[in-house]
Design a protein around this motif. Structure first.
Motif, PDB file in Angstrom:
ATOM      1  N   LEU A   1       3.648  13.184   4.108  1.00 58.66           N
ATOM      2  CA  LEU A   1       3.505  13.266   2.654  1.00 58.66           C
ATOM      3  C   LEU A   1       4.833  13.618   1.990  1.00 58.66           C
ATOM      4  O   LEU A   1       5.182  13.058   0.943  1.00 58.66           O
ATOM      5  N   VAL A   2       5.582  14.527   2.593  1.00 56.69           N
ATOM      6  CA  VAL A   2       6.913  14.868   2.070  1.00 56.69           C
ATOM      7  C   VAL A   2       7.813  13.627   2.100  1.00 56.69           C
ATOM      8  O   VAL A   2       8.551  13.358   1.140  1.00 56.69           O
ATOM      9  N   ALA A   3       7.732  12.864   3.185  1.00 56.23           N
ATOM     10  CA  ALA A   3       8.545  11.652   3.289  1.00 56.23           C
ATOM     11  C   ALA A   3       8.192  10.665   2.181  1.00 56.23           C
ATOM     12  O   ALA A   3       9.082  10.096   1.532  1.00 56.23           O
ATOM     13  N   VAL A   4       6.905  10.463   1.962  1.00 54.47           N
ATOM     14  CA  VAL A   4       6.467   9.549   0.898  1.00 54.47           C
ATOM     15  C   VAL A   4       6.855  10.097  -0.470  1.00 54.47           C
ATOM     16  O   VAL A   4       7.314   9.358  -1.347  1.00 54.47           O
ATOM     17  N   GLY A   5       6.694  11.392  -0.655  1.00 52.42           N
ATOM     18  CA  GLY A   5       7.000  12.001  -1.942  1.00 52.42           C
ATOM     19  C   GLY A   5       8.457  11.922  -2.321  1.00 52.42           C
ATOM     20  O   GLY A   5       8.808  11.928  -3.506  1.00 52.42           O
ATOM     21  N   ASN A   6       9.330  11.835  -1.325  1.00 48.64           N
ATOM     22  CA  ASN A   6      10.772  11.795  -1.571  1.00 48.64           C
ATOM     23  C   ASN A   6      11.366  10.405  -1.448  1.00 48.64           C
ATOM     24  O   ASN A   6      12.583  10.239  -1.558  1.00 48.64           O
ATOM     25  N   GLN A   7      10.533   9.403  -1.234  1.00 48.45           N
ATOM     26  CA  GLN A   7      11.022   8.033  -1.069  1.00 48.45           C
ATOM     27  C   GLN A   7      11.330   7.438  -2.441  1.00 48.45           C
ATOM     28  O   GLN A   7      10.420   7.127  -3.217  1.00 48.45           O
ATOM     29  N   LYS A   8      12.601   7.291  -2.751  1.00 54.30           N
ATOM     30  CA  LYS A   8      13.037   6.889  -4.097  1.00 54.30           C
ATOM     31  C   LYS A   8      13.301   5.394  -4.165  1.00 54.30           C
ATOM     32  O   LYS A   8      14.423   4.945  -4.391  1.00 54.30           O
ATOM     33  N   ASP A   9      12.280   4.592  -3.962  1.00 58.92           N
ATOM     34  CA  ASP A   9      12.433   3.148  -4.091  1.00 58.92           C
ATOM     35  C   ASP A   9      11.071   2.549  -4.416  1.00 58.92           C
ATOM     36  O   ASP A   9      10.080   3.266  -4.592  1.00 58.92           O
ATOM     37  N   ALA A  10      11.040   1.217  -4.524  1.00 61.06           N
ATOM     38  CA  ALA A  10       9.795   0.553  -4.909  1.00 61.06           C
ATOM     39  C   ALA A  10       8.691   0.777  -3.875  1.00 61.06           C
ATOM     40  O   ALA A  10       7.515   0.890  -4.236  1.00 61.06           O
ATOM     41  N   SER A  11       9.066   0.851  -2.594  1.00 64.00           N
ATOM     42  CA  SER A  11       8.059   1.097  -1.560  1.00 64.00           C
ATOM     43  C   SER A  11       7.440   2.481  -1.722  1.00 64.00           C
ATOM     44  O   SER A  11       6.234   2.659  -1.534  1.00 64.00           O
ATOM     45  N   GLY A  12       8.268   3.473  -2.067  1.00 65.65           N
ATOM     46  CA  GLY A  12       7.743   4.807  -2.318  1.00 65.65           C
ATOM     47  C   GLY A  12       6.788   4.814  -3.488  1.00 65.65           C
ATOM     48  O   GLY A  12       5.713   5.441  -3.440  1.00 65.65           O
ATOM     49  N   ASP A  13       7.156   4.126  -4.562  1.00 68.75           N
ATOM     50  CA  ASP A  13       6.264   4.031  -5.726  1.00 68.75           C
ATOM     51  C   ASP A  13       4.946   3.382  -5.333  1.00 68.75           C
ATOM     52  O   ASP A  13       3.867   3.824  -5.760  1.00 68.75           O
ATOM     53  N   TYR A  14       5.028   2.324  -4.522  1.00 72.51           N
ATOM     54  CA  TYR A  14       3.830   1.599  -4.095  1.00 72.51           C
ATOM     55  C   TYR A  14       2.904   2.516  -3.282  1.00 72.51           C
ATOM     56  O   TYR A  14       1.689   2.579  -3.540  1.00 72.51           O
ATOM     57  N   LEU A  15       3.473   3.230  -2.330  1.00 69.97           N
ATOM     58  CA  LEU A  15       2.664   4.117  -1.490  1.00 69.97           C
ATOM     59  C   LEU A  15       2.059   5.242  -2.302  1.00 69.97           C
ATOM     60  O   LEU A  15       0.870   5.583  -2.133  1.00 69.97           O
ATOM     61  N   ARG A  16       2.839   5.839  -3.194  1.00 70.91           N
ATOM     62  CA  ARG A  16       2.314   6.938  -4.007  1.00 70.91           C
ATOM     63  C   ARG A  16       1.190   6.464  -4.928  1.00 70.91           C
ATOM     64  O   ARG A  16       0.198   7.178  -5.120  1.00 70.91           O
ATOM     65  N   ASP A  17       1.335   5.260  -5.469  1.00 64.93           N
ATOM     66  CA  ASP A  17       0.273   4.735  -6.328  1.00 64.93           C
ATOM     67  C   ASP A  17      -0.990   4.428  -5.530  1.00 64.93           C
ATOM     68  O   ASP A  17      -2.111   4.627  -6.022  1.00 64.93           O
ATOM     69  N   LEU A  18      -0.822   3.934  -4.291  1.00 65.73           N
ATOM     70  CA  LEU A  18      -1.995   3.741  -3.433  1.00 65.73           C
ATOM     71  C   LEU A  18      -2.733   5.057  -3.230  1.00 65.73           C
ATOM     72  O   LEU A  18      -3.963   5.133  -3.376  1.00 65.73           O
ATOM     73  N   LEU A  19      -1.990   6.108  -2.882  1.00 65.94           N
ATOM     74  CA  LEU A  19      -2.603   7.411  -2.625  1.00 65.94           C
ATOM     75  C   LEU A  19      -3.270   7.972  -3.884  1.00 65.94           C
ATOM     76  O   LEU A  19      -4.348   8.576  -3.811  1.00 65.94           O
TER      77      LEU A  19
ATOM     78  N   GLY B   1      -6.832  24.363   9.934  1.00 68.98           N
ATOM     79  CA  GLY B   1      -5.384  24.408   9.805  1.00 68.98           C
ATOM     80  C   GLY B   1      -4.950  24.095   8.393  1.00 68.98           C
ATOM     81  O   GLY B   1      -5.547  23.253   7.722  1.00 68.98           O
ATOM     82  N   VAL B   2      -3.902  24.779   7.948  1.00 70.27           N
ATOM     83  CA  VAL B   2      -3.385  24.596   6.581  1.00 70.27           C
ATOM     84  C   VAL B   2      -1.868  24.556   6.624  1.00 70.27           C
ATOM     85  O   VAL B   2      -1.234  25.332   7.352  1.00 70.27           O
ATOM     86  N   CYS B   3      -1.298  23.646   5.833  1.00 71.26           N
ATOM     87  CA  CYS B   3       0.146  23.627   5.610  1.00 71.26           C
ATOM     88  C   CYS B   3       0.376  23.378   4.124  1.00 71.26           C
ATOM     89  O   CYS B   3      -0.065  22.363   3.583  1.00 71.26           O
ATOM     90  N   LEU B   4       1.048  24.318   3.465  1.00 71.02           N
ATOM     91  CA  LEU B   4       1.303  24.249   2.029  1.00 71.02           C
ATOM     92  C   LEU B   4       2.788  24.442   1.771  1.00 71.02           C
ATOM     93  O   LEU B   4       3.411  25.354   2.336  1.00 71.02           O
ATOM     94  N   GLY B   5       3.373  23.587   0.950  1.00 68.60           N
ATOM     95  CA  GLY B   5       4.787  23.736   0.620  1.00 68.60           C
ATOM     96  C   GLY B   5       5.179  22.829  -0.522  1.00 68.60           C
ATOM     97  O   GLY B   5       4.371  22.054  -1.032  1.00 68.60           O
ATOM     98  N   ARG B   6       6.431  22.918  -0.914  1.00 63.90           N
ATOM     99  CA  ARG B   6       6.937  22.036  -1.962  1.00 63.90           C
ATOM    100  C   ARG B   6       7.496  20.754  -1.343  1.00 63.90           C
ATOM    101  O   ARG B   6       7.521  20.600  -0.117  1.00 63.90           O
ATOM    102  N   LEU B   7       7.970  19.857  -2.188  1.00 61.16           N
ATOM    103  CA  LEU B   7       8.447  18.567  -1.703  1.00 61.16           C
ATOM    104  C   LEU B   7       9.761  18.646  -0.941  1.00 61.16           C
ATOM    105  O   LEU B   7      10.217  17.642  -0.399  1.00 61.16           O
ATOM    106  N   ASP B   8      10.371  19.844  -0.892  1.00 63.91           N
ATOM    107  CA  ASP B   8      11.570  19.974  -0.065  1.00 63.91           C
ATOM    108  C   ASP B   8      11.227  20.081   1.419  1.00 63.91           C
ATOM    109  O   ASP B   8      12.116  20.115   2.272  1.00 63.91           O
ATOM    110  N   GLY B   9       9.935  20.137   1.734  1.00 64.45           N
ATOM    111  CA  GLY B   9       9.499  20.174   3.124  1.00 64.45           C
ATOM    112  C   GLY B   9       9.416  21.548   3.738  1.00 64.45           C
ATOM    113  O   GLY B   9       9.003  21.687   4.892  1.00 64.45           O
ATOM    114  N   VAL B  10       9.793  22.582   2.976  1.00 63.87           N
ATOM    115  CA  VAL B  10       9.734  23.946   3.500  1.00 63.87           C
ATOM    116  C   VAL B  10       8.347  24.523   3.222  1.00 63.87           C
ATOM    117  O   VAL B  10       7.931  24.623   2.062  1.00 63.87           O
ATOM    118  N   PRO B  11       7.596  24.896   4.262  1.00 65.35           N
ATOM    119  CA  PRO B  11       6.265  25.451   4.029  1.00 65.35           C
ATOM    120  C   PRO B  11       6.322  26.857   3.445  1.00 65.35           C
ATOM    121  O   PRO B  11       7.240  27.624   3.750  1.00 65.35           O
TER     122      PRO B  11
END
Length: 267
Positions: A168-186, A17-27
């Motif tokens: 991943l889209v949710a994390v990518g669009n999270q504009k706060d310190a928690s989003g930064d933390y999660l993205r840096d972990l990944l 299975g594959v799902c590819l899209g931009r950060l707007d969530g539209v595949p």
């Protein structure tokens, strides 16, 4: 060679299975994107997301001490422990009986994919909270890692490419310190044999993969320096040798990369 061509080459050897899209969530490209697979370690991302939600609410703290143990409540009743022979992250095991911070466990869970660290975090977060991060649909978190009794009872964690892409889209669009933390972990993931493997050195990839017998998955946010970021999730359950399953995911990621200026043109 397009993504569809790569998938045709492995037709008949399993489920892909594959799902590819931009950060707007539209595949822009999907193939069996809603079909679920055993999640393996991809479920660790929703666990981390639920953890940060509780940190934001003041229910948990990244610096709070957690005693490392290996005895957990099974989703099927009774108790279970993580099998150390199936955990490729030794650092958590070296802390058995000692106190470490929740943030340290989260780093081990995501960057080293520690199974023991995952169950310690999940014990604090709760299965329901982690599952809620998936937003409904066929993907689900129902138990901890290595809960053998639950597995025998048919209680399993499942992930679809579309479900993985959505978190991943949710994390990518999270504009706060928690989003930064999660993205840096990944971005600190130390297991990079799938999506990042064929991309130009230095490309930032915020990803979480998972593997088990016949299982090889990866999902991530790819951030080119010369194009918009995009999200790719690939799940495979197959008879392919593990190295070939990794190469397939890496080849799909490279094909997406080569179309990064015009993802909609990908086939």
């Amino acid at each position: 060679m397009g993504i569809a061509d790569l998938l045709r080459e492995v037709d008949g050897s399993g489920e892909f299975g594959v799902c590819l899209g931009r950060l707007d969530g539209v595949p822009v490209f999907e193939h069996d994107a809603e079909r679920t697979h055993y999640s393996a370690s991809t479920m660790k991302l929703p666990v981390a997301m639920a953890m940060m939600r509780k940190v934001e609410a003041g229910e948990l703290a990244l610096d709070q001490p957690v005693t490392v143990h290996n005895d957990f409540t099974s989703a099927a009743g009774g108790r279970f422990g993580v099998n150390p022979a199936e955990d490729e992250a030794p650092a958590t095991w070296k802390q058995m009986g000692q106190q470490v911070s929740l943030g340290w466990l989260a780093t081990e869970m995501i960057t080293r994919s520690s199974n023991l660290a995952t169950d310690l975090v999940l014990e604090l977060v709760g299965v329901e909270a982690a599952d809620a991060e998936l937003g409904g649909g066929p993907s689900a978190i129902r138990r901890g890692i290595d809960d053998a009794a639950a597995q025998r009872a048919g209680i399993s964690n499942e992930m679809s490419p579309a479900g993985l892409a959505r978190v991943l889209v949710a994390v990518g669009n999270q504009k706060d310190a928690s989003g930064d933390y999660l993205r840096d972990l990944l971005a600190g993931n130390q297991w990079n044999g799938e999506i990042p493997a064929m991309l130009p050195e230095g490309t930032r990839v915020e990803h979480k993969n998972g593997w088990d017998t016949r299982i090889r998955h990866d999902g991530g946010i790819i951030r080119p320096s010369d194009a918009s970021p995009f999200v790719l999730a690939v799940c495979t359950t197959s008879d392919l040798p593990d190295a070939e399953a990794q190469k397939l995911i890496a080849s799909i990621a490279l094909e997406a990369w080569n179309h990064r200026h015009d993802l909609e043109a990908i086939r």
